[in-house]
Design an enzyme around this catalytic site. Structure first.
Site, mmCIF file in Angstrom:
data_model
loop_
_atom_site.group_PDB
_atom_site.id
_atom_site.type_symbol
_atom_site.label_atom_id
_atom_site.label_comp_id
_atom_site.label_asym_id
_atom_site.label_seq_id
_atom_site.Cartn_x
_atom_site.Cartn_y
_atom_site.Cartn_z
ATOM 1 N N ARG A 17 34.750 74.797 53.012
ATOM 2 C CA ARG A 17 33.884 74.908 51.844
ATOM 3 C C ARG A 17 32.694 73.956 51.905
ATOM 4 O O ARG A 17 32.789 72.874 52.465
ATOM 5 C CB ARG A 17 34.739 74.583 50.605
ATOM 6 N N ASP A 18 31.611 74.382 51.265
ATOM 7 C CA ASP A 18 30.453 73.510 51.059
ATOM 8 C C ASP A 18 29.822 73.112 52.395
ATOM 9 O O ASP A 18 29.501 71.958 52.631
ATOM 10 C CB ASP A 18 30.900 72.262 50.292
ATOM 11 N N CYS A 19 29.570 74.113 53.254
ATOM 12 C CA CYS A 19 29.214 73.817 54.650
ATOM 13 C C CYS A 19 27.854 73.177 54.827
ATOM 14 O O CYS A 19 27.568 72.630 55.893
ATOM 15 C CB CYS A 19 29.328 75.081 55.498
#
Ligand code: BGC
Length: 674
Positions: A136-138
């Site tokens: 997540r949240d790359c």
């Protein structure tokens, strides 16, 4: 820069990135309660299958107030002005399903939502953010999650499956469950992966392994199989995907995800924009079409060739493009307005000077960020529009998905066991990167980890709220709106009455209306019309309407309107009537007509109905002393509340204005009395 460029130039990529990081959230609330939609709760609970989806889940429903957020907000000075607002519940890690450190888990929230629905006697929307994709949240660090890039199996079995099991429990069948599916991730694939100037290694990995797409598809399919779940996928915000070169690819990747892992577009009820971001709902002082000395605002430094200047125009355009790409024509948009208010002393009072396009845009824009790519704990921001159902066509609701007061990320590195990293976009001393065009971050100092309570930010949001709120540290608004006027019945059937009224005015803006039948509050709505259903035939009702403002001030009641519903039999007995039609003036494109209704029966009428079919394209535009409905050329006029009773042999009448072209033939009337 040429507007037709395929990829954004590096300088504007930052804007794109605002997106990436953004991870704000909250959700909104709708208000309206409709007599028609008040389901008997016991019935709804016992018949899960009965919970057919409605077009817009926010209409005719309340929205769940999260008691945990509400308590934190209420504990802040001035916080009770907004602590009764609905905000979303975030499932941001596997442990959140059962509750972290004694906080409420999903079942506890759902039980509380059912209790709120029962207490209010109306359906309730339960807003939940599903946010735990692998990797997540790359493109940012502040909300990195617990699952590594390859852990799609755990995402399915330990996160989505248990959530689906709980949501499918028949005990929750009466709720309208609105999901926000995985913010930021799919948009990151568009702007921060695969060779763009802002690509990050983690986003490249996620694009290559496909786990964002298959994960979102899995969540949509699994949750969409539950009849009372409404899925809304995150669609970034205008300062991220609003460039032509980003929007098409964004719609494509969302479609790809919506048709992955067994999902179909039927599992998607809409999209949400501006989740946990700060982009303005509406820029009031300029539009994308404005020019200054022949230069388009698109060429200003702030707009930087974007196609949109605010979330309203972006959301509507996004919706159109999604429908064109094959999503359902009935999809609706949600806009997170939790923190995009931009009021307070810094708010421009009007447009900027037309000395240059930058002076014009910078002088007039209400979004006071350094750059639209800034996303973390923005200084100067305020609470935005309060949650509201169906504020405009195509927009299902304004929602508070990001709970105001919860941080976007720590302003310095903080050790934690939540998987959260330190992103310098949350550090007020940071001078930026390619994703915000090398501007200062604009972040508030001393911020805690993402999701943790940030009292100073809550105070800032209250102070700069727009519309303003009472007791927020600024001036307390105690001025009530004017009472609504012009209350009329626009239609009446044997079981419903349609009402309309003229908008009231207020010093800071009317936010909604309360509709009373006698002393009973039957609806709260942001519209200036309402249909009261479930009524009895041939019965007299009295209606009043009051206006509300954002600070909770309530106006005096409108003048009361008496309406008698027609009898259900459409006549009968010895009652009878005739109707005559007279064109009183005709100016070629329109005309006025009078209709006289005469009681030909032996006793007084209780009500009457006149119907006819126009021979041409005549369209009634306004009608007085009756309630009109027109469907194609067929017109039905019911008596108003005060002229349904006609003594034997007596007469009454109504008049109307209409538009037309061609011939204006007098129609044949049918009159029915009850
Ligand atoms: C955080 C989440 C939190 C959410 C809502 C996100 O930025 O990563 O942990 O639940 O904000 O405040």
């Amino acid at each position: 820069m040429a507007p037709g460029r395929v990829r954004p130039p590096p300088e504007r990529i930052p804007s794109v990135s605002a997106q990436l990081l953004s991870r704000l959230r909250t959700a909104a609330a709708a208000v309206a309660l409709s007599a028609a939609s008040v389901l008997p709760i016991a019935t709804a609970q016992s018949a899960h299958a009965a919970a057919a989806r409605v077009d817009n889940p926010y209409v005719g429903a309340g929205v769940y107030v999260n008691p945990e957020w509400s308590a934190r907000a209420a504990a802040e000075p001035g916080g009770t002005a907004v602590s009764d607002q609905p905000t979303a519940v975030w499932l941001d890690r596997i442990a959140a399903i059962n509750g972290v450190n004694g906080s409420m888990g999903l079942r506890a929230h759902l039980n509380a939502a059912v209790a709120q629905s029962q207490a209010a006697g109306r359906p309730v929307v339960f807003q939940v953010v599903v946010y735990d994709l692998p990797g997540r949240d790359c493109a940012a660090l502040a909300s990195n999650g617990e699952l590594g890039p390859t852990e799609i199996g755990r995402y399915r079995s330990e996160f989505i499956d248990p959530i689906a099991t709980i949501l499918a429990d028949p005990a929750y069948a009466s709720l309208r469950i609105v999901t926000t599916i995985e913010i930021d991730s799919l948009p990151n694939l568009v702007t921060n992966a695969g060779g763009t100037a802002t690509a990050t290694p983690q986003c490249d990995t996620m694009k290559a392994n496909g786990n964002y797409v298959t994960g979102v598809g899995y969540a949509l399919a699994k949750l969409g199989a539950i009849p009372n779940v409404y899925n809304y996928i995150d669609a970034g915000h205008h300062g991220w995907l609003g460039w032509d070169s980003n929007l098409g690819p964004a719609v494509d990747v969302l479609k790809q995800a919506a048709t992955a892992s067994g999902s179909t577009v039927a599992d998607v009820q809409g999209f949400i924009v501006n989740t946990a971001n700060y982009s303005a709902l509406k820029e009031p002082n300029f539009t994308i079409d404005d020019t200054v000395n022949g230069t388009s605002v698109r060429q200003s430094k702030w707009v930087d060739w974007n196609r949109y200047v605010d979330e309203t125009t972006y959301a509507k355009a996004f919706r159109d493009k999604a429908v064109a790409a094959g999503f359902d024509a009935n999809i609706g948009m949600l806009i997170d307005t939790s923190r995009n208010g931009w009021g307070g002393a810094g708010r421009p009072a009007g447009p900027g000077p037309k000395t240059s396009v930058d002076a014009y845009v910078d002088g007039g824009r209400i979004d006071r960020r350094f750059q639209t790519g800034n996303w973390c704990n923005q200084s100067g921001a305020g609470l935005g529009e309060r949650p509201k159902a169906a504020p405009e066509a195509g927009i299902d609701a304004y929602v508070w998905v990001k709970p105001p007061g919860e941080s976007d990320g720590a302003s310095s590195a903080v050790a934690n066991d939540e998987g959260k990293g330190f992103d310098r976009m949350c550090d007020p001393t940071y001078t930026g990167n390619a994703r915000n065009n090398n501007n200062m971050s604009g972040a508030l100092p001393n911020a805690p980890l993402a999701g943790h309570w940030f009292s100073a930010q809550f105070q800032e949001l209250l102070k700069n709220a727009y519309p303003p709120v009472g007791g927020g540290g600024g001036t307390t608004d105690t001025t009530a709106p004017t009472a609504p006027t012009g209350l009329t019945a626009t239609a009446a059937t044997s079981s419903s009455v349609s009402l309309a009224w003229t908008a009231a005015t207020d010093n800071v803006g009317v936010t909604g209306y309360d509709v009373y039948r006698g002393a009973t509050l039957v609806a709260s709505t942001s519209a200036t019309s309402y249909t009261d259903s479930g009524l009895s035939a041939a019965t007299a009702y009295s209606y009043t309407v009051r206006a509300r403002d954002a600070a909770g001030n309530v106006s005096a009641a409108s003048a009361a309107l008496a309406v008698t519903t027609p009898g259900s039999g459409g006549g009968g007995g010895s009652a009878g009537c005739t109707a005559t039609y007279r064109i009183s003036s005709d100016w070629g494109a329109g005309f006025n007509a009078d209709v006289t209704v005469t009681n030909t029966g032996a006793s007084a009428t209780k009500g009457w109905k006149v119907t006819w079919t126009f021979a041409g394209n005549q369209q009634v535009t306004n009608l007085w002393n009756g309630a009109v409905t027109q469907s194609g050329s067929a017109v039905t006029v019911l008596n108003a509340g005060y002229n349904g009773a006609i003594a034997a042999g007596g007469s009454t009448g109504f008049g109307f204005g209409a538009s037309y072209s061609g011939a204006n033939t007098v129609p044949t009337l049918t009159c029915t009395a009850s």
